[in-house]
Design a protein around this motif. Sequence first.
Motif, short mmCIF file in Angstrom:
data_model
loop_
_atom_site.label_atom_id
_atom_site.label_comp_id
_atom_site.label_asym_id
_atom_site.label_seq_id
_atom_site.Cartn_x
_atom_site.Cartn_y
_atom_site.Cartn_z
N ALA A 84 0.85 -1.20 0.00
CA ALA A 84 0.00 0.00 0.00
C ALA A 84 0.88 1.25 0.00
N CYS A 85 0.55 2.25 0.80
CA CYS A 85 1.29 3.51 0.76
C CYS A 85 2.67 3.41 1.39
N ALA A 86 2.97 2.27 2.01
CA ALA A 86 4.31 2.00 2.55
C ALA A 86 5.12 1.12 1.60
N THR A 87 4.72 1.06 0.34
CA THR A 87 5.41 0.24 -0.65
C THR A 87 6.89 0.59 -0.76
N GLY A 88 7.22 1.87 -0.76
CA GLY A 88 8.62 2.27 -0.87
C GLY A 88 9.45 1.78 0.29
N SER A 89 8.90 1.85 1.50
CA SER A 89 9.63 1.36 2.67
C SER A 89 9.76 -0.16 2.64
N ALA A 90 8.74 -0.85 2.12
CA ALA A 90 8.84 -2.31 1.99
C ALA A 90 10.00 -2.69 1.08
N ALA A 91 10.19 -1.93 0.00
CA ALA A 91 11.32 -2.19 -0.90
C ALA A 91 12.64 -1.92 -0.20
N ILE A 92 12.70 -0.84 0.58
CA ILE A 92 13.94 -0.52 1.31
C ILE A 92 14.26 -1.60 2.33
N TRP A 93 13.27 -2.03 3.09
CA TRP A 93 13.49 -3.05 4.12
C TRP A 93 14.03 -4.35 3.50
N THR A 94 13.46 -4.76 2.38
CA THR A 94 13.91 -5.99 1.73
C THR A 94 15.34 -5.84 1.23
N ALA A 95 15.66 -4.67 0.69
CA ALA A 95 17.03 -4.40 0.24
C ALA A 95 17.99 -4.43 1.42
N LEU A 96 17.61 -3.81 2.53
CA LEU A 96 18.46 -3.80 3.71
C LEU A 96 18.72 -5.22 4.21
N ASP A 97 17.70 -6.05 4.20
CA ASP A 97 17.87 -7.42 4.66
C ASP A 97 18.82 -8.20 3.76
#
Length: 388
Positions: A84-97
């Motif tokens: 949803a509107c946190a899509t960008g943060s979801a992408a960042i979190w996955t990249a960080l992991d």
Amino acid sequence: MKTPMIVGWGHTPFGKQDNVDIEALIAESAEAAMASAGIEPEAIDGIFVGTFNGGFVQQDFAGAMVGVAIPALRHVPAVRLENACATGSAAIWTALDAVAAGRMKNVLVIGYEKMNTLPNAQIGEILLKCSYVKEEAGIPGGFAGVFGEIAQAYFDQFGDQSDALAMIASKNHRNGVDNPFAHLRRDLGFEFCRQVSDKNPVVAGPLKRSDCSLVSDGAAAMVISTERSSEAKVPAVQWLARAHVNEWLPLSRRDPTRFEGAAMAWQKGLSESGLGLDDLSFVETHDCFTIAELLEYEAMGLAAHGKGAQIALDGVTAADGRLPVNRSGGLKSKGHPIGATGVSMHVMAAMQLTGLAGDMQLPNAHTGAVFNMGGASVANYLSLMRAV
């Protein structure tokens, strides 16, 4: 273990971009991010793309679109994230992991959205997919209707907060004048935001047009790595702590006047970092609607439940206040291209922390927070950050 850092970033202007396709948005933001990081496409080990889509554009399979936009990246593993509107943060979190696990060294995160492709009514219907459709799909006014109901519940319990909402809107529009990427760089003023008029009609519940974020097109990107290149054009920024807390999707199972998941994310992040609110130089928070920013004041602990209005009215969160909030103009002025928003918020924070925010720059900005949420505080992401 080496710590993942933001080592470069890029950002397109946000706005209504009829003649710009998604390939162009991807290329502009990603190429700028790699250039500022001082690395070539060949150094990228993975690509994480955030876009909501939901029907705004016919093209899906977003991860593969990066290779179309930038042919040198066509063989790099790429995946699309959505929250949803946190899509960008979801992408960042996955990249960080991926980086923290040692699986990748240099990763590219891109958030984008092209929303202005349909009539407003259809855009509203698409956004309502971020609500609990079984119960909330019929709410008039699209997602504004959802937050209109939240605002009305808050007003019913704590009184008319229209002055505070107008103060939040006018603050963010005033801040947005200084942001070269903002969708609407216009200081609307308190009186305009406070009064119902032909140019500022009621949209849903007590919310007026000036209380609602803009339907925007745009993209933002960043390079995350464990090492900063000697060719980097910008300083690196690190996470001191990050948190992700989910909450009920159906509003019927929650107190709509409290963002409890957001409060838990703030408590978790502050505890992990050992920081308090007084240690922060600024906050970039998710003001999709002005009532959201007000409730987020309470969730972060700036005010007790029902007392968030006073924070706005006293100027605590103004650019020259005790804790500036949304010096970028926030979603309210900068715009809210769904998939780009979380990435954009982190880019704005990185610019502040490295002294590269131009006319937006706050004095002595050393520690910052980003709060990005999906839905009505359903997926809650908090970053606490500092320049390396």
